[in-house]
Scaffold this motif. Structure first.
Motif, PDB file in Angstrom:
ATOM      1  N   PRO A   1       0.812  -1.219   0.000  1.00  0.00           N
ATOM      2  CA  PRO A   1       0.000   0.000   0.000  1.00  0.00           C
ATOM      3  C   PRO A   1       0.848   1.273   0.000  1.00  0.00           C
ATOM      4  N   LEU A   2       0.251   2.338  -0.504  1.00  0.00           N
ATOM      5  CA  LEU A   2       0.975   3.603  -0.592  1.00  0.00           C
ATOM      6  C   LEU A   2       1.390   4.100   0.785  1.00  0.00           C
ATOM      7  N   ALA A   3       0.493   4.010   1.760  1.00  0.00           N
ATOM      8  CA  ALA A   3       0.839   4.463   3.115  1.00  0.00           C
ATOM      9  C   ALA A   3       1.950   3.608   3.704  1.00  0.00           C
ATOM     10  N   GLU A   4       1.917   2.305   3.429  1.00  0.00           N
ATOM     11  CA  GLU A   4       2.979   1.409   3.899  1.00  0.00           C
ATOM     12  C   GLU A   4       4.315   1.793   3.281  1.00  0.00           C
TER      13      GLU A   4
ATOM     14  N   TRP B   1       5.128   4.799   2.278  1.00  0.00           N
ATOM     15  CA  TRP B   1       5.514   6.045   2.944  1.00  0.00           C
ATOM     16  C   TRP B   1       6.171   5.751   4.287  1.00  0.00           C
ATOM     17  N   ASP B   2       5.540   4.866   5.055  1.00  0.00           N
ATOM     18  CA  ASP B   2       6.036   4.526   6.390  1.00  0.00           C
ATOM     19  C   ASP B   2       7.437   3.935   6.350  1.00  0.00           C
ATOM     20  N   SER B   3       7.767   3.266   5.238  1.00  0.00           N
ATOM     21  CA  SER B   3       9.001   2.490   5.211  1.00  0.00           C
ATOM     22  C   SER B   3      10.050   3.032   4.245  1.00  0.00           C
ATOM     23  N   GLY B   4       9.946   4.322   3.909  1.00  0.00           N
ATOM     24  CA  GLY B   4      11.002   4.959   3.138  1.00  0.00           C
ATOM     25  C   GLY B   4      10.584   5.938   2.069  1.00  0.00           C
ATOM     26  N   ALA B   5       9.344   5.808   1.551  1.00  0.00           N
ATOM     27  CA  ALA B   5       8.927   6.664   0.441  1.00  0.00           C
ATOM     28  C   ALA B   5       8.724   8.122   0.840  1.00  0.00           C
ATOM     29  N   SER B   6       8.677   8.395   2.141  1.00  0.00           N
ATOM     30  CA  SER B   6       8.563   9.796   2.584  1.00  0.00           C
ATOM     31  C   SER B   6       9.775  10.613   2.153  1.00  0.00           C
ATOM     32  N   LYS B   7      10.860   9.938   1.856  1.00  0.00           N
ATOM     33  CA  LYS B   7      12.099  10.627   1.448  1.00  0.00           C
ATOM     34  C   LYS B   7      12.207  10.772  -0.068  1.00  0.00           C
ATOM     35  N   TRP B   8      11.264  10.188  -0.805  1.00  0.00           N
ATOM     36  CA  TRP B   8      11.318  10.241  -2.256  1.00  0.00           C
ATOM     37  C   TRP B   8      10.781  11.571  -2.785  1.00  0.00           C
ATOM     38  N   THR B   9      11.059  11.830  -4.049  1.00  0.00           N
ATOM     39  CA  THR B   9      10.429  12.947  -4.742  1.00  0.00           C
ATOM     40  C   THR B   9       9.018  12.528  -5.169  1.00  0.00           C
ATOM     41  N   THR B  10       8.208  13.497  -5.539  1.00  0.00           N
ATOM     42  CA  THR B  10       6.864  13.186  -6.026  1.00  0.00           C
ATOM     43  C   THR B  10       6.933  12.317  -7.279  1.00  0.00           C
ATOM     44  N   ALA B  11       7.897  12.578  -8.140  1.00  0.00           N
ATOM     45  CA  ALA B  11       8.042  11.773  -9.365  1.00  0.00           C
ATOM     46  C   ALA B  11       8.352  10.317  -9.026  1.00  0.00           C
ATOM     47  N   GLN B  12       9.164  10.088  -8.025  1.00  0.00           N
ATOM     48  CA  GLN B  12       9.481   8.720  -7.609  1.00  0.00           C
ATOM     49  C   GLN B  12       8.255   8.034  -7.014  1.00  0.00           C
ATOM     50  N   ARG B  13       7.480   8.773  -6.237  1.00  0.00           N
ATOM     51  CA  ARG B  13       6.263   8.193  -5.667  1.00  0.00           C
ATOM     52  C   ARG B  13       5.233   7.911  -6.754  1.00  0.00           C
ATOM     53  N   GLN B  14       5.181   8.752  -7.764  1.00  0.00           N
ATOM     54  CA  GLN B  14       4.276   8.497  -8.885  1.00  0.00           C
ATOM     55  C   GLN B  14       4.682   7.216  -9.604  1.00  0.00           C
ATOM     56  N   GLY B  15       5.972   7.009  -9.796  1.00  0.00           N
ATOM     57  CA  GLY B  15       6.438   5.790 -10.432  1.00  0.00           C
ATOM     58  C   GLY B  15       6.035   4.553  -9.647  1.00  0.00           C
ATOM     59  N   PHE B  16       6.138   4.620  -8.335  1.00  0.00           N
ATOM     60  CA  PHE B  16       5.749   3.502  -7.474  1.00  0.00           C
ATOM     61  C   PHE B  16       4.246   3.238  -7.567  1.00  0.00           C
ATOM     62  N   ALA B  17       3.465   4.290  -7.534  1.00  0.00           N
ATOM     63  CA  ALA B  17       2.009   4.157  -7.519  1.00  0.00           C
ATOM     64  C   ALA B  17       1.444   3.654  -8.833  1.00  0.00           C
TER      65      ALA B  17
ATOM     66  N   GLY C   1      -6.979  -2.170   3.186  1.00  0.00           N
ATOM     67  CA  GLY C   1      -6.508  -0.835   3.523  1.00  0.00           C
ATOM     68  C   GLY C   1      -4.996  -0.721   3.430  1.00  0.00           C
ATOM     69  N   ASP C   2      -4.379  -0.222   4.511  1.00  0.00           N
ATOM     70  CA  ASP C   2      -2.937   0.014   4.533  1.00  0.00           C
ATOM     71  C   ASP C   2      -2.175  -1.087   5.272  1.00  0.00           C
ATOM     72  N   GLN C   3      -2.812  -2.233   5.505  1.00  0.00           N
ATOM     73  CA  GLN C   3      -2.204  -3.251   6.349  1.00  0.00           C
ATOM     74  C   GLN C   3      -1.091  -4.024   5.640  1.00  0.00           C
ATOM     75  N   ASP C   4      -0.132  -4.490   6.442  1.00  0.00           N
ATOM     76  CA  ASP C   4       0.928  -5.343   5.924  1.00  0.00           C
ATOM     77  C   ASP C   4       0.639  -6.797   6.301  1.00  0.00           C
TER      78      ASP C   4
END
Length: 217
Positions: free
Chosen positions: A128-131, A133-149, A169-172
């Motif tokens: 999940p996107l929130a997962e 974010w929690d595990s490293g994507a908060s440090k990415w650029t928006t372009a990198q997050r778009q690529g992931f999504a 939902g956002d569960q692992d």
């Protein structure tokens, strides 16, 4: 090549027991003809190797907003990411000139249900996107997050029953797994592959659950 550089190189829960007439329109339940086409994840042995290399860290959701992961983008012709996955994962899918699905059937490997309307299907972000974010994507650029999504290359996007996706939902994997046990090995192999590719961490409960599930893969 380092794992971080690889990043750049590269509604219903089951069948609702309601009016019989409505069920007929949902249609095609348990049809063997429809099947999801998630890119084949790495083997169990490779997933175990990848898991052993993932950083274990406490998750942090501070600052998360789903809009920081732009979806959906154009993938091919007039098809955006959702439409692309609906065509990939469905059987006998028909579309209009805007690539919107007008017919077909979709098998959800999370719960074993088959749907005859695209409106009954969500495109799940397996990690999940929130997962993320929690595990490293908060440090990415928006372009990198778009690529992931919108990653249609890794085993990250999958057409599934809408309410099942919403209940996940956002569960692992420490707190949620597909109810169809035969799919769980595929699920955890894909989960670890995506986390490894994107250099995302795991928390201790998540790693324990993944280790347990992968032991049987």
């Amino acid at each position: 090549m380092s794992r971080s550089s690889r990043f750049y190189a590269r509604r219903r829960l089951g069948v609702v027991a309601a009016a019989t007439g409505l069920l007929a329109s949902a249609a095609l339940l348990n049809s063997p003809a429809a099947s999801a086409a998630l890119p084949t994840p790495v083997s169990g042995a490779t997933a175990r190797s990848y898991l052993s290399q993932l950083t274990v860290a406490t998750e942090n959701r501070t600052g998360y907003n789903r809009d920081l992961f732009p979806t959906w983008i154009t993938i091919s012709g007039t098809c955006n990411t959702r439409e692309y996955i609906l065509k990939r994962d469905g059987t006998n899918v028909t579309t209009d000139s805007a690539c919107v699905a007008t017919g077909g059937s979709w098998y959800s490997p999370y719960d074993g249900a088959t749907w005859g309307a695209a409106s009954d299907v969500d495109i799940d972000h397996l990690v999940p996107l929130a997962e993320a974010w929690d595990s490293g994507a908060s440090k990415w650029t928006t372009a990198q997050r778009q690529g992931f999504a919108n990653d249609v290359t890794r085993p990250q996007l999958l057409a599934v029953t809408d309410n099942v996706n919403q209940s996940k939902g956002d569960q692992d994997p420490a707190t949620w797994m597909p109810s169809l046990t035969s799919y769980r090995c595929t699920y955890v192999r894909a989960w670890v592959q995506v986390k490894y590719y994107y250099n995302l961490s795991v928390d201790s409960a998540e790693k324990s659950a993944l280790t347990n599930y992968l032991s049987g893969c």
